[in-house]
Design a protein around this motif. Structure first.
Motif, PDB file in Angstrom:
ATOM      1  N   UNK B  38       0.814  -1.218   0.000  1.00 32.62           N
ATOM      2  CA  UNK B  38       0.000   0.000   0.000  1.00 32.62           C
ATOM      3  C   UNK B  38       0.843   1.262   0.000  1.00 32.62           C
ATOM      4  N   UNK B  41       2.597   1.685  -3.317  1.00 28.55           N
ATOM      5  CA  UNK B  41       1.667   2.168  -4.351  1.00 28.55           C
ATOM      6  C   UNK B  41       1.484   3.671  -4.253  1.00 28.55           C
ATOM      7  N   UNK B  42       1.324   4.188  -3.043  1.00 20.89           N
ATOM      8  CA  UNK B  42       1.103   5.626  -2.858  1.00 20.89           C
ATOM      9  C   UNK B  42       2.358   6.415  -3.227  1.00 20.89           C
ATOM     10  N   UNK B  47       1.424   0.354 -10.048  1.00 23.01           N
ATOM     11  CA  UNK B  47       1.155  -0.947  -9.429  1.00 23.01           C
ATOM     12  C   UNK B  47       2.296  -1.941  -9.631  1.00 23.01           C
ATOM     13  N   UNK B 103      -3.636   2.227 -10.169  1.00 20.73           N
ATOM     14  CA  UNK B 103      -3.040   1.848  -8.896  1.00 20.73           C
ATOM     15  C   UNK B 103      -3.901   2.294  -7.721  1.00 20.73           C
ATOM     16  N   UNK B 105      -7.147   2.214  -5.616  1.00 19.71           N
ATOM     17  CA  UNK B 105      -8.284   1.302  -5.513  1.00 19.71           C
ATOM     18  C   UNK B 105      -9.602   2.059  -5.499  1.00 19.71           C
ATOM     19  N   UNK B 106     -10.616   1.456  -6.050  1.00 20.38           N
ATOM     20  CA  UNK B 106     -11.944   2.054  -6.012  1.00 20.38           C
ATOM     21  C   UNK B 106     -12.533   1.918  -4.618  1.00 20.38           C
TER      22      UNK B 106
END
Lengths: 126, 193
Positions: B38, B41-42, B47, B103, B105-106
């Motif tokens: 996580x 990714x940020x 991704x 990358x 997330x919904x």
């Protein structure tokens, strides 16, 4: 102005909260790869190092030397081997020539300028 | 054969693994990898890169396990530090960068309408785009502080900077983010009321 700044910061904090509430799920293939790596890393720590392999080989030779009687015996063994090779290459007259036993006859011809060379090299004679 | 006690600390699980207990692998993987992924990714906004960083960071954890000294440091802090350094190394090797919006997330809140979910998605996309406009160290500090919710002393240990430097980075980073997002308030559905 200050109110706008406070409002912007509050909206940003709300975005951070939403980001925390929607963590990216770990992909299954990644989890599998990570767990496989754990087994690989574990195997790496258990494999003998080159130094350990050297110590193992030295240990085997030491055991052999002890079995045949130590360094003096090794010296005698080497000498016996050398004599055996000499006898094989240049036997005394009462022993058969090992070269003749395998069918080798000494030739004085020079193969380079003869038909024999072509035969040896497998070249087509024109 | 029973599963390792999930109440065991990360330290204890790593010791079990180092001593040959393979059952600790799954527990440690599921505890530590998601956080690592996580944050990567940020920070990276990509991704595939985040997956590479996560796998490499965890491999380093497995390899150092025999030498880990329980109780001296937090294992998660060590892992964050490795991941952040890997992110820095990766970006240094690249020229430019881009944002992989896939990358982000919904949101999973099904109680919200489709329009609201789209708006939430758009806002999260905007947050990630804004994060990628920050200098790398500011971005790391903001992500660790405001998304991972680590303390300033923890971030200080991860980034190998003073606590004061962490406070400065997070304050400047947050101000910069607010300024970037201010230009998109109407588009993102924020009202002045």
């Amino acid at each position: 102005m200050m109110a706008d700044t406070d409002k912007a910061m509050q909206e940003l904090d709300d975005l951070f909260t939403a980001a925390r509430d929607t963590p990216a799920p770990l992909p299954a293939h990644l989890a599998k790869a990570i767990m496989s790596d754990a087994l690989i890393a574990r195997a790496e720590t258990q494999a003998p190092t080159p130094a350990a392999k050297t110590r193992l080989r030295a240990g085997i030779w030491q055991q052999l030397m002890v079995a045949i009687g130590g360094l003096p015996a090794v010296g005698g063994l080497a000498a016996a081997c050398a004599v055996g090779v000499w006898i094989g290459l240049a036997p005394p007259s009462f022993l058969p020539d090992p070269a003749q036993l395998v069918g080798y006859t000494e030739s004085t011809s020079v193969p380079y300028e003869s038909f024999n060379l072509a035969t040896v090299l497998g070249e087509e004679v024109q | 054969m029973g599963e390792p006690d999930s109440n065991l600390s990360d330290d204890a699980l790593l010791v079990l693994y180092a001593n040959g207990d393979g059952r600790a692998v799954q527990e440690l993987t599921m505890r530590l990898s998601p956080r690592c992924f996580g944050v990567a990714m940020r920070v990276l906004g990509n991704r595939a890169e985040a997956e590479d960083v996560t796998q490499e960071a965890m491999m380093r954890l497995w390899r150092m396990a025999p030498n880990w000294q329980p109780g001296q440091a937090q294992l998660s802090t060590w892992l964050y530090r490795v991941a952040m350094n890997l992110c820095i190394d990766l970006k240094r090797r690249q020229r430019g960068g881009y944002v992989d919006l896939d990358a982000v997330p919904e949101p999973a809140d099904t109680s919200r309408s489709a329009a609201e979910q789209m708006q939430d998605g758009a806002r999260q996309d905007a947050l990630q785009v804004a994060l990628m406009q920050l200098p790398e160290r500011q971005r790391q500090a903001v992500v660790l502080r405001h998304i991972e919710e680590l303390t300033n002393p923890e971030i200080s240990g991860i980034m190998d900077i003073s606590v004061e430097a962490v406070e400065s980075l997070t304050a400047r980073g947050k101000r910069a983010l607010a300024a970037i997002l201010a230009g998109r308030r109407e588009e993102l559905g924020y009202s002045d009321g």
